[in-house]
Design a protein around this motif. Structure first.
Motif, mmCIF file in Angstrom:
data_model
loop_
_atom_site.group_PDB
_atom_site.id
_atom_site.type_symbol
_atom_site.label_atom_id
_atom_site.label_comp_id
_atom_site.label_asym_id
_atom_site.label_seq_id
_atom_site.Cartn_x
_atom_site.Cartn_y
_atom_site.Cartn_z
ATOM 1 N N ARG A 31 0.839 -1.201 0.000
ATOM 2 C CA ARG A 31 0.000 0.000 0.000
ATOM 3 C C ARG A 31 0.872 1.248 0.000
ATOM 4 N NH1 ARG A 31 -4.703 -0.088 4.401
ATOM 5 N NH2 ARG A 31 -4.872 1.997 3.514
ATOM 6 N N LEU A 62 -1.025 13.020 -0.487
ATOM 7 C CA LEU A 62 -0.475 11.679 -0.748
ATOM 8 C C LEU A 62 0.841 11.505 -0.001
ATOM 9 C CD1 LEU A 62 -1.139 10.873 -4.507
ATOM 10 C CD2 LEU A 62 -2.545 10.381 -2.511
ATOM 11 N N VAL A 97 2.436 9.406 -10.763
ATOM 12 C CA VAL A 97 1.554 9.702 -11.902
ATOM 13 C C VAL A 97 1.123 11.170 -11.853
ATOM 14 C CG1 VAL A 97 -0.620 9.159 -13.059
ATOM 15 C CG2 VAL A 97 0.709 7.319 -11.996
ATOM 16 N N MET A 156 2.019 5.990 6.615
ATOM 17 C CA MET A 156 2.154 4.540 6.412
ATOM 18 C C MET A 156 3.556 4.063 6.793
ATOM 19 S SD MET A 156 0.172 3.934 2.820
ATOM 20 C CE MET A 156 -1.629 3.797 2.748
ATOM 21 N N TYR A 158 2.213 1.682 -3.487
ATOM 22 C CA TYR A 158 1.175 2.073 -4.458
ATOM 23 C C TYR A 158 0.826 3.557 -4.315
ATOM 24 C CZ TYR A 158 0.429 -3.011 -4.911
ATOM 25 O OH TYR A 158 0.590 -4.351 -5.117
ATOM 26 N N VAL A 159 0.767 4.031 -3.078
ATOM 27 C CA VAL A 159 0.472 5.450 -2.871
ATOM 28 C C VAL A 159 1.614 6.299 -3.451
ATOM 29 C CG1 VAL A 159 0.193 7.286 -1.149
ATOM 30 C CG2 VAL A 159 -1.046 5.130 -0.886
ATOM 31 N N THR A 205 -5.870 1.115 -3.888
ATOM 32 C CA THR A 205 -5.294 1.601 -2.624
ATOM 33 C C THR A 205 -5.825 2.990 -2.285
ATOM 34 O OG1 THR A 205 -3.304 0.290 -2.993
ATOM 35 C CG2 THR A 205 -3.135 2.083 -1.398
ATOM 36 N N LEU A 206 -5.865 3.885 -3.268
ATOM 37 C CA LEU A 206 -6.420 5.213 -2.992
ATOM 38 C C LEU A 206 -7.869 5.103 -2.538
ATOM 39 C CD1 LEU A 206 -5.049 7.621 -5.754
ATOM 40 C CD2 LEU A 206 -4.117 7.057 -3.509
ATOM 41 N N ASP A 260 3.549 5.494 -5.951
ATOM 42 C CA ASP A 260 3.454 5.451 -7.414
ATOM 43 C C ASP A 260 2.301 6.307 -7.922
ATOM 44 O OD1 ASP A 260 5.655 3.846 -7.595
ATOM 45 O OD2 ASP A 260 4.533 1.974 -7.682
ATOM 46 N N ALA A 261 1.222 6.360 -7.160
ATOM 47 C CA ALA A 261 0.108 7.252 -7.533
ATOM 48 C C ALA A 261 0.624 8.693 -7.564
ATOM 49 C CB ALA A 261 -1.051 7.117 -6.549
ATOM 50 N N GLN A 286 -2.889 0.863 -7.698
ATOM 51 C CA GLN A 286 -2.810 2.240 -7.205
ATOM 52 C C GLN A 286 -4.208 2.774 -6.905
ATOM 53 O OE1 GLN A 286 -0.915 3.820 -10.663
ATOM 54 N NE2 GLN A 286 1.013 2.749 -10.252
ATOM 55 N N LEU A 334 -5.613 9.835 -11.820
ATOM 56 C CA LEU A 334 -5.169 8.499 -12.252
ATOM 57 C C LEU A 334 -6.161 7.873 -13.240
ATOM 58 C CD1 LEU A 334 -3.077 8.824 -9.943
ATOM 59 C CD2 LEU A 334 -3.394 6.394 -9.485
ATOM 60 N N THR A 377 6.469 2.624 -13.475
ATOM 61 C CA THR A 377 6.613 1.299 -12.876
ATOM 62 C C THR A 377 6.986 0.301 -13.973
ATOM 63 O OG1 THR A 377 4.375 0.509 -13.353
ATOM 64 C CG2 THR A 377 4.650 1.894 -11.395
ATOM 65 N N TYR A 422 5.963 -6.326 -7.930
ATOM 66 C CA TYR A 422 5.535 -4.926 -7.952
ATOM 67 C C TYR A 422 4.920 -4.530 -6.602
ATOM 68 C CZ TYR A 422 2.927 -0.690 -8.837
ATOM 69 O OH TYR A 422 2.423 0.588 -8.738
#
Lengths: 507, 507
Positions: free
Chosen positions: A28, A62, A38, A69, A31-32, B61-62, A34-35, B58, B39, A249, A289
């Motif tokens: 998690r 974020l 973007v 986290m 992923y946050v 998770t968001l 990587d968000a 992603q 996203l 990614t 990943y």
């Protein structure tokens, strides 16, 4: 948790459960992050002008979520429980990397994080204005404030150690500052005489370009370069950005470039550089990943991949033997491969700007910044002395003196961002690129013939197998040992540079 | 908290602190949601093919982070504390909207949320395959499962009320299902005879288009349309997407469109529709970004803005008097404004596909779906009866019967997404558009002259002042009352449709 595990002792039965909870949390967190990547790509490449206020809020939220986290109490607990558990090698790597990030993050008080974030945000317009007005004095207090905060930051993480070392480890945790220093000193000691000899040489390298080249044609040319090198378009894309970068990614690793009307080699070089970053990202194992095993190693390794493709491939003679016709197709420049090769490798000691520097003098720009920022953090250099020391070192290393601070110590954004210890990773990346390329040729034989034929599979495969596929399984020093059979060394880069440039400049 | 507050009584001193903590939390919740929106835009518009697995992680998770923020115990506590506090009108609106969302979210067990998410995810390829193969039976069990889950979902939120009403309120919390039903019944009862008369009419409307039009030319045309209407490019952009949509914030509200080679009016209409959504978003108050006060009202109001621009402006005679030359400039179609006006308003009762329907028959597609989905949720209709009932209603309302379920009950994605109660908001939006347009003309006088001259400022300003600037300050019914001085009514839409189409078709 497996049924088998339930019949074991309490401690063992807990182990897989703890690791799974740990891993879910780590994913998690990634992923946050990587968000956020973007959103940053979008901001640089797509976002309309007035989108900034909303984007800043989204990104900072974020970033707060991500920080929460990483410093989470549950994560602390799981890391404690996993300490000494019977984990496999990959799991241990995920724990090691997460623990390292976690331990750094929990040591820094959140109000200090906020003060740094606020100060560097506010510093940005001050730096821009000072650079535009060539007015270092207007920036000096701001820089001083940032340095103080970064010292506090380093002290919070480890008050017993050299604060510059602590900062350097933010970007390069496993190479050791002493190793980095030795390498940078060797670059300084051995490249300065080489550059001097080049400066004294009478050789004039060819330049087949003249006038301005259409942006659309240049874009077709760099797309052709990406096709030639084997960029996986199904997992990437190319766009333009004022400061080219690569992000993403293993499922979606994007490249950006920019176009200078009179210098198409700038776009070609910068595209190949970002391609190198993107192939690293695309080569990370997809099944991992969201964990360190599926994430790239640190900045020097990433930079080694971009520099390897940019310099050892894209600035090589066989590449231009392959690619010269393509330049003619798109830009109507009909020249011998050797002329393109020379143009791509012309050394300009009188260039003042790091991001416009050639392959060789680039490192003098880095050494200079490294020496200055280290002394600033150590308190061995006062902020107001920076312009003078900068100019003296430029004179000493490159024989040229900036007329203005805008073209001198105000040119880069890094210190304003609060990035101290970042600059060295650029040169370390080049040095590592040479060592990896030599190891690849040791395994595969000379790659010149393959490059000339446009067969990039062997080098792709070698890099994937020896670097990309490992993600962060190994620490950086172990990765280098595994891939090259040696400790990290500047030998290969210096040999390569010496041979190549003494031949080109007949000196 | 101010210094003054500290000297007041305990209860009063706590009040501003609580509201501030509440508001900070609410903003974070909205910022994470908006990050997800970026996203999703990227996924539809920019992302390379193979990016899906990472993007799915992603986004989910968001979405989890967002759900955790909405159901947070601290938020429950603040909402309790703020109950009965002395708040201003705007603060009360932020509390009201957040409380509503919070209370719905905490009532639904997280395992049910996960089951719905998983089931609808898995349903997507099943529906796609069934649609491609025209095989409703292969989809029936999946649809049944989704309906069961949505009934459970409605029951969790309020087991004492009509489950369809509870689901409808997800998309339209303040209009009341009874109001919606009355309006849809009036559309059915009054439009069916009108469509019959049009079908019987001998009038053939003009169609100045023939052959295929270049995509680049069409793009220039729709960009010109956006320029003409006054799209703020500094806070937006235009791209293409397979299913056009609009997304963003008041700082960055983007539009997408698509191009059909032989039907340039499709791109023009769909661009103006999404422009309508985007102007609503751009008109939201920037100082309230991140709270309900800075967020749009629900789906019907959003759709009213898209339909107002698409139909009342973009399908009006004065618009084509203004815009006919621009079509000629970009597509080389030299026709009288009246010919474009007729082409933009041609009624096709024999069209089977909702998204390709004209302004009038569109509502029969909605009424049919509304009646079927309500009966499905009530258990008054079995899934296996859907194809037959669908076809009978198509025959009854539009005089045409699909040959296949692919062109019938399998055409839309909504039920597969688990969206029951969504369809009505499309028609409610059209109806509200007419009521708002009439109210605007009541205030400003006929807008025909302004449109003909390309002066869209008066209508922009009226909509901003009466709709956009309020964000979610008012409940939807109050907003309609404030803006139009009346309850929500189908009168204006039916009068408009009757007058316009009886004149066009001379019937």
């Amino acid at each position: 948790m497996t049924t088998d595990a339930e019949s074991e002792s309490d401690t063992d039965a807990d182990a897989p459960g703890t690791y799974e909870r740990f891993e879910k949390h780590v994913k998690r967190y990634h992923y946050v992050g990587d968000a956020g990547g973007v959103l940053q790509w979008d901001q640089e490449v797509m976002m309309p002008d007035e989108g900034t206020p909303a984007r800043a809020k989204q990104l900072s939220t974020l970033s707060t979520v991500s920080h929460e986290m990483l410093t989470d109490d549950d994560l602390s607990g799981w890391l404690d429980e996993l300490d000494g558990q019977n984990l496999d090698e990959g799991q241990r790597a995920n724990v090691r990397e997460t623990r390292r990030e976690h331990e750094r993050a929990v040591k820094v008080p959140s109000d200090l994080v906020e003060r740094i974030s606020e100060t560097t945000s506010n510093a940005l317009p001050v730096w821009k204005e000072a650079k535009a007005e060539d007015d270092f004095d207007a920036y000096a207090d701001t820089l001083e404030e940032i340095i103080q905060l970064k010292r506090e930051y380093a002290e919070a993480i480890d008050s017993d150690r050299d604060p510059y070392e602590v900062l350097f480890e933010e970007y390069e945790p496993y190479l050791g500052l002493d190793t980095a220093e030795q390498i940078l000193e060797r670059l300084r000691d051995e490249l300065v005489p080489l550059i001097d000899d080049i400066d004294d040489s009478d050789v004039e390298l060819a330049d087949p370009f003249s006038g301005a080249y259409d942006e659309a044609d240049q874009e077709e040319l760099v797309r052709a370069a990406l096709d030639t090198l084997g960029y996986d378009w199904d997992r990437g894309r190319l766009d333009t950005a004022p400061h080219p970068f690569s992000t993403g990614t293993q499922f979606d690793a994007r490249v950006t470039t920019r176009f200078q009307a009179e210098d198409p080699l700038d776009a070609v070089g910068s595209t190949i550089h970002e391609f190198g970053h993107a192939t690293y990202t695309q080569g990370l194992p997809r099944e991992h990943y969201g964990t360190p095993l599926g994430d790239s190693r640190d900045l020097s390794v990433h930079e080694s991949q971009s520099r390897l493709w940019e310099n050892h491939v894209g600035r090589s003679r066989p590449f231009w033997e392959l690619f010269a016709d393509t330049v003619d197709d798109h830009l109507g420049v009909d020249a011998a491969p050797g002329a393109f090769y020379e143009a791509a490798n012309t050394v300009h000691p009188d260039n003042l700007i790091r991001v416009e520097a050639d392959e060789l003098t680039y490192h003098m720009h880095i050494v200079l910044r490294f020496e200055i920022e280290r002394d600033l953090i150590h308190g061995d250099l006062d902020v107001e002395e920076v312009p003078q020391v900068w100019n003296e070192k430029m004179e000493e290393y490159l024989g040229v003196r900036p007329d203005t601070d805008s073209e001198g110590c105000l040119q880069d954004i890094h210190w304003t961002h609060g990035s101290f210890g970042y600059f060295p990773t650029y040169s370390l990346g080049s040095v590592l690129a040479a060592q990896l390329y030599a190891a690849a040729e040791d395994d595969l034989g000379s790659l010149d013939g393959q490059i000339r034929e446009g067969n990039f599979d062997p080098i792709h495969d070698w890099l994937t197998e020896n670097v990309h596929a490992h993600g962060s399984r190994y620490t950086t020093d172990d990765l280098i040992r595994e891939a090259t059979g040696e400790e990290f060394t500047a030998d290969y880069f210096l040999d390569y540079a010496d041979a190549k440039y003494r031949e080109l400049y007949d000196c």
